[in-house]
Design a protein around this motif. Structure first.
Motif: not given
Ligand code: GLY
Ligand code: MN
Length: 460
Positions: A333-340, A370-381, A348-356
């Motif tokens: 139902f949601q084949p994309h990630g929650l956000g970026h 879905g989860l695999g398309s999540l572009r921002m997974a980091r621990r939030l600060v 932002d800055v995805e030209d330097l590498g989405e996973n990095l």
């Protein structure tokens, strides 16, 4: 541009990060050049490279810079204008004066860069980033054959750029104010009988009259189930849902990115409202969970669970919620990630590498839809600026694939789903700043989002 001190400080921080990473040598940055559209003198709209803007602010083509990690020396390579340029473009400030405005006092002609590198590299490492444009890929290959992007430099830049300074947050608030106005004009222009393009034109007009333009090509469609639908050639029909996913870029080049979904007739049908309510609650849940210390992966998964709970209430799926989340049923139902991340670039800055950019070193990107398309997974600060953009889409081809290949296990009610094949999609997106205590939605006002508020706004 920001004050000179901002750029001086940013470069100092970068050099310090490189030294702390045990690096030495030089850093080479290449700004963008004009990109011809049909012929040399008729170019695409000028846009500077975002990393260049971040460290050097100078919003002009054909500039490069070299920083020495060891000595801290810094220089800019760019050309002063000649009489030909003055005839076509008028008088221009000197390169020395432009460079001084961002705290750099050594300059040379752009074409001297190659010779300078030849004489000054002397076996030292030259750190470069992966170019965001093909011209710069060619330029780098010409200047430094075989050079590879520097992982330490990429990591240092990402760590700096994804945690926004207060002045950037203010700039993003401004871009969001423009995005708010753009979207309000869009919402107020929806009317059965007009062509979608007319709405797009009015929205983009706002961004050009008060800012740089759009932060990405506008998505405006009555086929929201196609996630990035850039066709605007359809007649607005009554009774449909219209997804508007659009953003403004300010004159400071910071982005906004909002999505709202509207009933084209001004009122949701019962079926539309039921699905809308689920997406709305997912958006609210994500915001309520967004705080320092939580990972955005966790927030994505909590949203997936909530979405499945809502879809279970509609009889479209059935099963244990945790098992369905683990099986990746939300991805149907949601084949994309929650956000970026969002900042100078809308992603932002995805030209330097989405996973990095989007993943901490201890995080692995999932393979699941879905989860695999999540572009921002980091621990939030505090200082992270991210989007909160859940959506529910009924994509007939994807549903059929799940059915045929058994990807939905026994969880999916395919028979009932068939009555949603012409439903379209719904996405609701806000831009969010992580604060020391939680989160704040960016922009002076939030676009109406609760279903009653949307209908009330459309009635006005
Ligand atoms: N708003 C477009 C995107 O996030 O990809
Ligand atoms: Mn977005």
């Amino acid at each position: 541009m920001f004050a000179k001190e901002v750029y001086i400080r940013r470069r100092e921080v970068l050099l310090q990060k490189m030294r702390e990473a045990g690096e030495s040598g030089l850093i080479l940055f290449i700004g963008n050049v004009e990109a011809p559209a049909q012929y040399k003198d008729n170019c695409y709209k000028w846009r500077q490279d975002s990393t260049w803007l971040y460290y050097f602010g100078l919003d002009e083509p054909r500039m490069a810079a070299v920083l020495s990690i060891d000595s801290g020396n810094q220089g800019i390579f760019a050309d002063d204008v000649d009489i030909d340029d003055i005839i076509w473009m008028g008088p221009q400030e000197s390169v020395a004066s432009k460079a001084a405005s961002v705290g750099i006092y050594q300059t040379g002609p752009y074409d001297n860069l190659a010779g300078w590198l030849e004489h000054n590299v002397k076996g030292r490492k030259v750190h470069v980033i992966p170019p965001s444009r093909y011209y710069n890929t060619l330029k780098l290959a010409e200047l430094l054959p075989g050079v590879q992007p520097s992982e330490s430099l990429i990591k240092a830049i990402i760590s700096q750029r994804i945690v926004k300074e207060d002045i950037e947050i203010a700039a993003i608030d401004d871009a969001c104010a423009l995005g708010y106005e753009m979207h309000s004009v869009g919402r107020d222009s929806i009317k059965p009988g007009i062509i979608e393009q007319e709405i797009v034109g009015k929205m983009e007009g706002v961004t050009i009259s008060k800012g740089w333009g759009v932060s990405f090509p506008t998505i405006l469609t009555q086929h929201g189930e196609t996630l990035h639908n850039h066709l605007h050639d359809k007649l607005v029909e009554p009774g449909k849902l219209m997804v508007i996913d659009a953003g403004a870029e300010s004159n400071m080049h910071y982005a906004s990115d909002f999505t709202r979904t509207y009933p084209t007739s001004g009122k949701f049908t019962t079926k539309q409202r039921e699905v809308y309510q689920i997406v709305y609650e997912c958006n609210e849940l994500a915001f309520s969970l967004t705080k320092p210390g939580t990972t955005y992966r966790e927030v994505h998964l909590a949203v997936a669970r909530k979405m499945l709970e809502g879809l279970q209430g509609l009889g479209l799926v059935n099963g244990d919620l945790d098992e369905m989340v683990a099986a990746g049923i939300a991805g149907l139902f949601q084949p994309h990630g929650l956000g970026h991340n969002m900042g100078l670039d809308v992603h932002d800055v995805e030209d330097l590498g989405e996973n990095l950019v989007g993943y901490d070193p201890d995080q692995q990107r999932a393979k699941q839809l879905g989860l695999g398309s999540l572009r921002m997974a980091r621990r939030l600060v505090p200082g992270h600026v991210i989007t909160d953009e859940p959506g529910i889409y009924f994509i007939p081809a994807l549903i059929e694939k799940f059915k045929k290949e058994g990807l939905g296990g026994n969880f999916v009610n395919y028979a009932k789903l068939e009555s949603y094949y012409d439903f379209g999609g719904i996405r609701l997106e806000d831009d969010v700043l992580v604060t020391p205590t939680g989160a704040r939605r960016l922009g002076p006002k939030r676009l109406p989002i609760a279903p009653d508020d949307v209908e009330a706004a459309m009635a006005r």
